[in-house]
Scaffold this motif. Structure first.
Motif, PDB file in Angstrom:
ATOM      1  N   ASP A  67       0.935  -1.046   0.062  1.00 51.79           N
ATOM      2  CA  ASP A  67      -0.078   0.004  -0.195  1.00 51.79           C
ATOM      3  C   ASP A  67       0.937   1.278  -0.110  1.00 51.79           C
ATOM      4  O   ASP A  67       1.651   1.339   0.656  1.00 51.79           O
ATOM      5  CB  ASP A  67      -1.122  -0.038   1.276  1.00 51.79           C
ATOM      6  N   THR A  68       0.877   1.938  -1.152  1.00 51.15           N
ATOM      7  CA  THR A  68       1.572   3.247  -1.206  1.00 51.15           C
ATOM      8  C   THR A  68       2.862   2.825  -0.654  1.00 51.15           C
ATOM      9  O   THR A  68       3.541   3.731   0.250  1.00 51.15           O
ATOM     10  CB  THR A  68       1.030   4.464  -0.344  1.00 51.15           C
ATOM     11  N   GLU A  69       3.702   1.982  -1.360  1.00 53.57           N
ATOM     12  CA  GLU A  69       5.209   1.729  -1.221  1.00 53.57           C
ATOM     13  C   GLU A  69       5.545   1.321   0.188  1.00 53.57           C
ATOM     14  O   GLU A  69       6.551   1.565   0.513  1.00 53.57           O
ATOM     15  CB  GLU A  69       6.064   2.811  -1.619  1.00 53.57           C
ATOM     16  N   ARG A  70       4.624   0.659   0.923  1.00 50.73           N
ATOM     17  CA  ARG A  70       4.696   0.063   2.309  1.00 50.73           C
ATOM     18  C   ARG A  70       4.319  -1.302   1.894  1.00 50.73           C
ATOM     19  O   ARG A  70       3.311  -1.690   1.473  1.00 50.73           O
ATOM     20  CB  ARG A  70       4.243   0.937   3.302  1.00 50.73           C
ATOM     21  N   VAL A  71       5.092  -2.130   2.752  1.00 54.21           N
ATOM     22  CA  VAL A  71       4.457  -3.580   2.698  1.00 54.21           C
ATOM     23  C   VAL A  71       4.039  -4.041   3.989  1.00 54.21           C
ATOM     24  O   VAL A  71       4.477  -3.536   5.238  1.00 54.21           O
ATOM     25  CB  VAL A  71       5.932  -4.521   2.474  1.00 54.21           C
ATOM     26  N   LEU A  72       3.054  -4.924   3.923  1.00 53.20           N
ATOM     27  CA  LEU A  72       2.247  -5.262   5.310  1.00 53.20           C
ATOM     28  C   LEU A  72       3.220  -6.710   5.853  1.00 53.20           C
ATOM     29  O   LEU A  72       3.435  -7.460   5.161  1.00 53.20           O
ATOM     30  CB  LEU A  72       0.856  -5.964   4.774  1.00 53.20           C
ATOM     31  N   LEU A  73       3.484  -6.327   6.939  1.00 53.42           N
ATOM     32  CA  LEU A  73       4.012  -7.385   7.894  1.00 53.42           C
ATOM     33  C   LEU A  73       3.236  -7.647   8.815  1.00 53.42           C
ATOM     34  O   LEU A  73       2.755  -7.044   9.426  1.00 53.42           O
ATOM     35  CB  LEU A  73       5.578  -6.957   8.191  1.00 53.42           C
ATOM     36  N   ILE A  74       3.606  -8.810   9.441  1.00 49.30           N
ATOM     37  CA  ILE A  74       2.544  -9.333  10.482  1.00 49.30           C
ATOM     38  C   ILE A  74       3.744  -9.917  11.681  1.00 49.30           C
ATOM     39  O   ILE A  74       4.768 -10.702  11.195  1.00 49.30           O
ATOM     40  CB  ILE A  74       1.706 -10.627  10.080  1.00 49.30           C
ATOM     41  N   ARG A  75       3.408  -9.531  12.884  1.00 48.23           N
ATOM     42  CA  ARG A  75       4.058 -10.204  13.982  1.00 48.23           C
ATOM     43  C   ARG A  75       3.493 -11.814  14.303  1.00 48.23           C
ATOM     44  O   ARG A  75       2.451 -11.832  14.498  1.00 48.23           O
ATOM     45  CB  ARG A  75       3.993  -9.416  15.108  1.00 48.23           C
ATOM     46  N   ARG A  76       4.362 -12.597  14.143  1.00 49.73           N
ATOM     47  CA  ARG A  76       3.987 -14.062  14.310  1.00 49.73           C
ATOM     48  C   ARG A  76       3.412 -14.343  15.784  1.00 49.73           C
ATOM     49  O   ARG A  76       4.238 -14.244  16.597  1.00 49.73           O
ATOM     50  CB  ARG A  76       5.214 -15.005  13.951  1.00 49.73           C
ATOM     51  N   GLY A  77       2.331 -14.918  15.365  1.00 47.80           N
ATOM     52  CA  GLY A  77       1.701 -15.420  17.107  1.00 47.80           C
ATOM     53  C   GLY A  77       1.952 -16.833  17.484  1.00 47.80           C
ATOM     54  O   GLY A  77       1.600 -17.356  18.467  1.00 47.80           O
ATOM     55  N   ILE A  78       2.406 -17.571  16.589  1.00 45.94           N
ATOM     56  CA  ILE A  78       2.752 -19.221  16.454  1.00 45.94           C
ATOM     57  C   ILE A  78       4.236 -19.334  16.580  1.00 45.94           C
ATOM     58  O   ILE A  78       4.777 -18.858  15.388  1.00 45.94           O
ATOM     59  CB  ILE A  78       1.686 -19.893  16.110  1.00 45.94           C
ATOM     60  N   GLU A  79       4.574 -20.632  17.025  1.00 43.33           N
ATOM     61  CA  GLU A  79       5.946 -21.030  16.434  1.00 43.33           C
ATOM     62  C   GLU A  79       6.084 -21.825  15.193  1.00 43.33           C
ATOM     63  O   GLU A  79       4.788 -21.978  14.730  1.00 43.33           O
ATOM     64  CB  GLU A  79       6.360 -22.067  17.667  1.00 43.33           C
ATOM     65  N   PRO A  80       7.189 -21.645  14.665  1.00 47.15           N
ATOM     66  CA  PRO A  80       8.285 -21.182  14.901  1.00 47.15           C
ATOM     67  C   PRO A  80       8.644 -19.518  14.891  1.00 47.15           C
ATOM     68  O   PRO A  80       7.622 -19.094  14.220  1.00 47.15           O
ATOM     69  CB  PRO A  80       9.453 -22.043  13.884  1.00 47.15           C
TER      70      PRO A  80
END
Ligand SMILES: [Zn+2]
Length: 187
Positions: A67-80
């Motif tokens: 979105d407008t030269e930004r990338v969506l990242l997620i903080r992982r809730g599960i292992e690994p």
């Protein structure tokens, strides 16, 4: 734990495959190392039915939602790599198309129905091969799930480099940053 309770995968034991695979998945007889032709390589072969184990890397597919030269990242809730940042993605099921996996996993993990764009790239480590598509968001904003405890768009200059989940995450983000910076210089 009752026999029919749902379970989570034990990632420590998953990593023992294929090195410690001993028995044929088809008939249960012992496997032995044999020289397989014409590739002239040692493979585990069933001593009873002849099944040959071809242990390829696990295939993963995911999306860089932009979105407008930004990338969506997620903080992982599960292992690994719980607590680390990555992009929505997951294992390609047997018989599934990688593009469908990328769409399905993005919907499951952040609730977004995205539109796939071109391939960003294919990234490898010893055990997995990751197919990463560029994607554009649909109308839903990203939402939180057990798999994504925080979601954020990052620009090329504020990537959390030291908190990325996997070497393939770093490789994919590096490729995306190079793509953005390259297209900015040429325009
Ligand atoms: Zn067998």
């Amino acid at each position: 734990m009752k026999k029919h309770d749902p379970i989570h995968a034990n990632h420590r034991v998953q990593r023992d495959y294929p090195a410690k695979a001993k028995f044929c998945p088809l008939c249960g007889a012992a496997m032995e190392s044999r020289l397989l032709m014409p590739e002239n390589a040692a493979r585990k072969v069933c001593t009873r039915c002849g099944f040959v184990l071809f242990p390829g890397p696990k295939l993963v597919a995911g999306c860089f939602v932009i979105d407008t030269e930004r990338v969506l990242l997620i903080r992982r809730g599960i292992e690994p790599a719980v607590g680390k940042w990555t992009f929505p993605g997951g294992y390609v099921d047997f018989g599934e198309n990688a593009a469908d996996t990328a769409l399905r996993e993005t919907h499951e993990e952040v609730g977004m129905r995205v539109a796939l764009g071109p391939l960003l790239g294919v990234f490898n480590d010893a055990a997995i091969t990751v197919v990463v598509y560029l994607a554009t968001p649909g109308k839903e904003p990203p939402s939180l799930t057990v798999e994504a405890t925080e979601v954020r768009y990052f620009g090329p200059s504020d990537i959390p480099w030291h908190d990325l989940a996997f070497p393939t995450t770093t490789d994919a983000v590096t490729a995306w940053v190079a793509l953005v910076r390259g297209s900015n210089t040429s325009s």
